[in-house]
Enzyme design. Structure first.
Site, short mmCIF file in Angstrom:
data_model
loop_
_atom_site.label_atom_id
_atom_site.label_comp_id
_atom_site.label_asym_id
_atom_site.label_seq_id
_atom_site.Cartn_x
_atom_site.Cartn_y
_atom_site.Cartn_z
N GLN A 9 0.93 -1.28 0.14
CA GLN A 9 0.09 0.05 0.10
C GLN A 9 0.72 1.10 -0.07
O GLN A 9 1.80 1.24 0.77
CB GLN A 9 -1.13 0.01 1.11
CG GLN A 9 -1.93 0.66 1.00
CD GLN A 9 -2.99 0.51 2.04
OE1 GLN A 9 -3.23 -0.75 2.67
NE2 GLN A 9 -3.93 1.31 2.18
N SER A 87 4.21 -6.51 2.62
CA SER A 87 2.83 -6.47 3.36
C SER A 87 1.92 -6.95 2.34
O SER A 87 1.94 -8.06 1.96
CB SER A 87 2.73 -4.92 3.70
OG SER A 87 1.27 -4.78 4.43
N LEU A 88 1.15 -6.12 1.78
CA LEU A 88 0.08 -6.31 0.75
C LEU A 88 0.59 -7.19 -0.17
O LEU A 88 0.12 -8.31 -1.04
CB LEU A 88 -0.62 -5.31 0.17
CG LEU A 88 -1.38 -5.24 -1.06
CD1 LEU A 88 -2.81 -6.27 -0.85
CD2 LEU A 88 -1.69 -3.64 -1.65
N ARG A 112 -9.39 -8.69 3.05
CA ARG A 112 -8.16 -8.19 4.02
C ARG A 112 -8.48 -6.57 4.05
O ARG A 112 -8.31 -5.80 5.04
CB ARG A 112 -6.96 -8.23 3.44
CG ARG A 112 -5.69 -7.94 4.09
CD ARG A 112 -4.56 -8.28 3.40
NE ARG A 112 -3.24 -8.15 4.33
CZ ARG A 112 -2.46 -6.97 4.10
NH1 ARG A 112 -2.93 -5.91 3.28
NH2 ARG A 112 -1.30 -6.73 4.88
N HIS A 194 -0.24 -3.36 10.94
CA HIS A 194 1.06 -4.29 11.35
C HIS A 194 1.23 -4.12 12.69
O HIS A 194 2.31 -4.01 13.30
CB HIS A 194 2.12 -4.32 10.60
CG HIS A 194 2.18 -4.54 9.19
ND1 HIS A 194 2.05 -6.16 8.76
CD2 HIS A 194 1.99 -4.05 7.99
CE1 HIS A 194 1.91 -6.12 7.55
NE2 HIS A 194 1.59 -4.79 7.02
N GLN A 243 0.62 -12.14 9.51
CA GLN A 243 1.29 -10.93 8.78
C GLN A 243 0.51 -9.47 9.40
O GLN A 243 1.11 -8.59 9.65
CB GLN A 243 1.10 -11.15 7.47
CG GLN A 243 1.83 -10.04 6.73
CD GLN A 243 1.10 -9.53 5.34
OE1 GLN A 243 -0.11 -9.05 5.34
NE2 GLN A 243 1.99 -9.72 4.38
#
Length: 288
Positions: A9, A87-88, A112, A194, A243
């Site tokens: 992102q 991440s993503l 998500r 996170h 995650q």
């Protein structure tokens, strides 16, 4: 050895993917199918939406994922020896490795995004970039703050993003500057990604992740949680779930990939954020 990497992102921009859509029939097929799966024309937002439109988490995440999937599938002359995503981006990496199908990945990314948006509304939080301080020092100072704040993204040496409650970020930024950080800047994000504040999102997403078929990947996946080469479908599935509330160990992942033989990195997705981070982690590797 060749490594494919995928951004997360923040890499979005107005007009993203339009050049691929116009030039390649395969890109059009994938993007039109994505519109059907999502139930709205994400291509309209990608191609013509404002910056504000693209910052909506429910749009941002599937848009970046879709751009990454199309770009990587158009490259048919090269196959990765290893993959990783920030991440993503880990979902795109899993598709590139053959661990999940791209349609399953899109459904997971969409759920998500919605789960994270709801978690942000339940427990408002934010993130801040910390520059010019060793990773361990940032983490130790966050651990001493009497409010929710953690080291969330280890992006490259001297660049760590912290995440937590409004109070936690404010207190941590003050303490980090006093301890010698060059800068500690609040980021324009919608929540504390996170961090423990994402636990409601993880709980909501668990059923969808557990219902998704994870296969043995065709090459190792270096996951954010462990920063190690993972090939066991069950382990990969569990770490996808973890995650959301765990740090993104990007620096550690790239270093491990290089240690395991990666010499050339290709980034797939909007922008080239990861290329810059990889150069800072190890300037001697080739960036494709």
């Amino acid at each position: 050895m060749t490594a494919f990497v995928f951004p997360g992102q923040g890499a979005q921009f107005t007009g993203m993917g339009k050049d691929l859509y116009d030039a390649y029939p395969l890109a059009r097929t994938i993007m039109m199918r994505a519109n059907d799966i999502l139930g709205f024309n994400i291509t309209d937002v990608m191609f013509e939406g404002t910056d504000e439109d693209l910052r909506q988490t429910r749009v941002t995440q599937p848009a970046i994922y879709l751009h990454s999937i199309v770009a990587s599938q158009l490259l048919t002359t090269l196959r990765p020896d290893m993959v990783a995503g920030h991440s993503l981006g880990e979902f795109s990496a899993l598709v590139a490795a053959g661990a999940i199908g791209w349609e399953d990945g899109l459904r997971l990314v969409s759920q998500r995004a919605q789960a994270m948006q709801e978690a942000c509304e339940m427990a408002p939080g934010t993130m801040a970039a910390v520059l010019g301080m060793a990773d361990d020092n940032v983490a130790n100072i966050c651990n001493q703050i009497d409010a929710c704040v953690v080291a969330a993204n280890y992006n490259c040496p001297g660049q760590v993003v912290i995440s937590g409650s409004m109070e936690g970020i404010e207190l941590a930024c003050k303490a980090l500057k006093e301890a010698g950080a060059k800068r500690a800047l609040r980021l324009p994000v919608g929540g504390a990604f996170h961090s423990p504040l994402m636990q409601p999102a993880a709980e909501r997403l668990q059923a969808a992740i557990m219902a998704t078929t994870f296969r043995t990947p065709q090459c190792p996946v270096y996951q954010n949680v462990s920063a190690k080469a993972e090939t066991d479908p069950h382990t990969i599935q569990q770490q996808v779930l973890q995650q959301l509330t765990s740090p993104v160990h990007w620096t550690q992942s790239v270093k491990q990939m290089i240690s395991d033989g990666a010499t050339c990195f290709y980034e797939f997705g909007p922008g080239d954020v990861l290329k810059g981070l990889i150069r800072k982690i190890n300037p001697e590797v080739t960036i494709g």
